[in-house]
Design a protein around this motif. Structure first.
Motif, short mmCIF file in Angstrom:
data_model
loop_
_atom_site.label_atom_id
_atom_site.label_comp_id
_atom_site.label_asym_id
_atom_site.label_seq_id
_atom_site.Cartn_x
_atom_site.Cartn_y
_atom_site.Cartn_z
N PRO B 96 -35.56 -17.29 -17.79
CA PRO B 96 -34.95 -16.88 -19.06
C PRO B 96 -33.61 -16.17 -18.85
O PRO B 96 -33.40 -15.07 -19.34
CB PRO B 96 -36.00 -15.93 -19.64
CG PRO B 96 -36.58 -15.27 -18.43
CD PRO B 96 -36.61 -16.34 -17.36
N LEU B 97 -32.74 -16.80 -18.11
CA LEU B 97 -31.44 -16.18 -17.82
C LEU B 97 -30.34 -16.95 -18.53
O LEU B 97 -30.38 -18.17 -18.63
CB LEU B 97 -31.18 -16.20 -16.31
CG LEU B 97 -32.21 -15.46 -15.46
CD1 LEU B 97 -31.93 -15.69 -13.98
CD2 LEU B 97 -32.20 -13.98 -15.80
N PHE B 98 -29.36 -16.20 -18.99
CA PHE B 98 -28.23 -16.82 -19.68
C PHE B 98 -27.54 -17.83 -18.78
O PHE B 98 -27.21 -17.55 -17.64
CB PHE B 98 -27.22 -15.74 -20.09
CG PHE B 98 -25.99 -16.28 -20.71
CD1 PHE B 98 -24.74 -16.03 -20.15
CD2 PHE B 98 -26.05 -17.05 -21.86
CE1 PHE B 98 -23.59 -16.52 -20.74
CE2 PHE B 98 -24.90 -17.55 -22.45
CZ PHE B 98 -23.67 -17.28 -21.88
N ASN B 99 -27.40 -19.03 -19.28
CA ASN B 99 -26.73 -20.09 -18.55
C ASN B 99 -27.42 -20.47 -17.24
O ASN B 99 -26.79 -20.96 -16.31
CB ASN B 99 -25.27 -19.75 -18.27
CG ASN B 99 -24.41 -19.95 -19.50
OD1 ASN B 99 -24.87 -20.53 -20.48
ND2 ASN B 99 -23.21 -19.46 -19.46
N ASP B 100 -28.72 -20.20 -17.13
CA ASP B 100 -29.49 -20.71 -15.99
C ASP B 100 -30.20 -21.96 -16.46
O ASP B 100 -31.22 -21.88 -17.13
CB ASP B 100 -30.50 -19.66 -15.51
CG ASP B 100 -31.21 -20.11 -14.23
OD1 ASP B 100 -31.71 -19.25 -13.51
OD2 ASP B 100 -31.25 -21.33 -13.97
N TYR B 101 -29.64 -23.11 -16.12
CA TYR B 101 -30.14 -24.36 -16.66
C TYR B 101 -31.17 -25.01 -15.77
O TYR B 101 -31.72 -26.04 -16.11
CB TYR B 101 -28.97 -25.33 -16.82
CG TYR B 101 -27.86 -24.82 -17.71
CD1 TYR B 101 -26.82 -24.08 -17.18
CD2 TYR B 101 -27.87 -25.08 -19.07
CE1 TYR B 101 -25.80 -23.60 -17.99
CE2 TYR B 101 -26.85 -24.61 -19.89
CZ TYR B 101 -25.83 -23.88 -19.35
OH TYR B 101 -24.83 -23.42 -20.15
N LYS B 102 -31.43 -24.44 -14.59
CA LYS B 102 -32.27 -25.12 -13.61
C LYS B 102 -33.72 -25.19 -14.07
O LYS B 102 -34.33 -24.18 -14.41
CB LYS B 102 -32.18 -24.41 -12.27
CG LYS B 102 -32.92 -25.12 -11.17
CD LYS B 102 -32.71 -24.42 -9.84
CE LYS B 102 -33.52 -25.10 -8.74
NZ LYS B 102 -33.36 -24.42 -7.45
N LEU B 103 -34.26 -26.40 -14.04
CA LEU B 103 -35.65 -26.65 -14.38
C LEU B 103 -36.37 -27.02 -13.10
O LEU B 103 -35.97 -27.96 -12.41
CB LEU B 103 -35.71 -27.79 -15.39
CG LEU B 103 -36.97 -28.00 -16.21
CD1 LEU B 103 -37.29 -26.77 -17.03
CD2 LEU B 103 -36.79 -29.21 -17.12
N SER B 104 -37.42 -26.26 -12.78
CA SER B 104 -38.19 -26.55 -11.56
C SER B 104 -39.49 -27.23 -11.95
O SER B 104 -40.24 -26.71 -12.79
CB SER B 104 -38.48 -25.27 -10.79
OG SER B 104 -37.26 -24.68 -10.35
N PHE B 105 -39.78 -28.36 -11.32
CA PHE B 105 -40.95 -29.16 -11.66
C PHE B 105 -42.08 -28.95 -10.66
O PHE B 105 -41.84 -28.71 -9.47
CB PHE B 105 -40.59 -30.64 -11.68
CG PHE B 105 -39.80 -31.07 -12.88
CD1 PHE B 105 -38.43 -30.94 -12.91
CD2 PHE B 105 -40.44 -31.61 -14.00
CE1 PHE B 105 -37.70 -31.32 -14.02
CE2 PHE B 105 -39.72 -32.00 -15.11
CZ PHE B 105 -38.35 -31.86 -15.13
N GLY B 106 -43.31 -29.09 -11.15
CA GLY B 106 -44.46 -29.17 -10.26
C GLY B 106 -44.50 -30.54 -9.62
O GLY B 106 -43.69 -31.43 -9.93
N ALA B 107 -45.48 -30.72 -8.74
CA ALA B 107 -45.58 -31.98 -7.98
C ALA B 107 -46.18 -33.11 -8.81
O ALA B 107 -46.16 -34.26 -8.39
CB ALA B 107 -46.41 -31.77 -6.73
N GLY B 108 -46.70 -32.77 -9.98
CA GLY B 108 -47.26 -33.81 -10.84
C GLY B 108 -48.76 -33.97 -10.68
O GLY B 108 -49.32 -33.74 -9.60
N THR B 109 -49.42 -34.35 -11.77
CA THR B 109 -50.85 -34.63 -11.78
C THR B 109 -51.06 -35.99 -12.40
O THR B 109 -50.60 -36.23 -13.53
CB THR B 109 -51.63 -33.57 -12.59
OG1 THR B 109 -51.45 -32.29 -11.99
CG2 THR B 109 -53.12 -33.92 -12.65
#
Lengths: 125, 115
Positions: B96-109
């Motif tokens: 939740p940071l201003f201008n932090d656009y990075k989305l981190s994904f899990g490995a998937g199920t």
């Protein structure tokens, strides 16, 4: 009326070649991304542009160079392709409002979902 | 650094039974959480998100997810699974940071719903 489109869908090429992948979004979003999905389906961010400015540049070989001619387009050029570059590359876009510009009822923080293109399957032989 | 864990590589359920896909996260501050679904040879489709407000969020195709801050979890649920729900599901987190656009994904199920 495709939201996020990529070309080509499939790309087969030999090691050492240079290739480009193009991405376009018609959602009016201000942020675009490139992701790499490996053979185990793991997704990793590579680059992101906000209003044509590079804002995310992960640990990616400098053979990869993104270019954003305008807000609606983000291209990925890859030089001297290697076998390990074989993967599916996804483009995505999102709309991120600045601080203070938010939907009513939210905390005022920018946070928007990303919309993905169909992917480009790159095979290097 | 932010991260997401999806502890199950595969989930198998019978059609009509409840479906749950687990997700736990790690991030500084209050997270922005997302679920995506990927069908074979397709891009990711957005299902739902938690930003703030009610801990139970509803999304597309009858899916819902519950944000649990104390357990740092955001499990995806569907009361009655369909064969067409068979796909690869990804949980993702953003700081939740201003201008932090990075989305981190899990490995998937991988979800398989049998008829």
């Amino acid at each position: 009326d495709t939201a996020v489109s990529q070309t080509p869908k499939y790309l087969v090429t030999q090691m050492g070649n240079d290739k480009s992948i193009k991405c376009e979004q018609n959602l009016g979003h201000d942020t675009m991304y490139w992701y790499k999905q490996d053979s185990k389906k793991f997704l990793k961010i590579m680059f992101s542009y906000n209003n044509k400015e590079l804002i995310i540049n992960e640990t990616v070989p400098n053979r990869f160079s993104p270019k954003s001619p305008d807000k609606a387009h983000l291209n990925l050029h890859i030089n001297s392709l290697e076998l390990g570059d074989s993967a599916v590359y996804f483009c995505a876009s999102s709309q991120d409002y600045g601080w203070g510009l938010s939907n009513p009822g939210t905390s005022g923080r920018p946070a928007y979902e990303q919309y993905f293109g169909p992917g480009t399957r790159l095979t290097v032989t | 650094a932010q991260s997401v864990a999806q502890p199950e590589d595969q989930v198998n359920v019978a059609e009509g039974n409840p479906l749950t896909v687990k997700c736990t996260y790690s991030v500084s501050g209050n997270p922005y959480l997302f679920w995506y679904v990927q069908y074979p040879n397709r891009g990711l489709q957005f299902l739902l998100k938690y930003i703030t407000g009610d801990n139970l969020v509803k999304g597309s195709y009858g899916f819902e997810a519950e944000f649990n801050k104390s357990q740092t979890s955001f499990h995806l649920k569907k009361p009655s699974a369909l064969v067409s729900d068979s796909a690869l599901y990804f949980c993702a987190v953003r700081a939740p940071l201003f201008n932090d656009y990075k989305l981190s994904f899990g490995a998937g199920t991988t979800v398989t719903v049998r008829a």
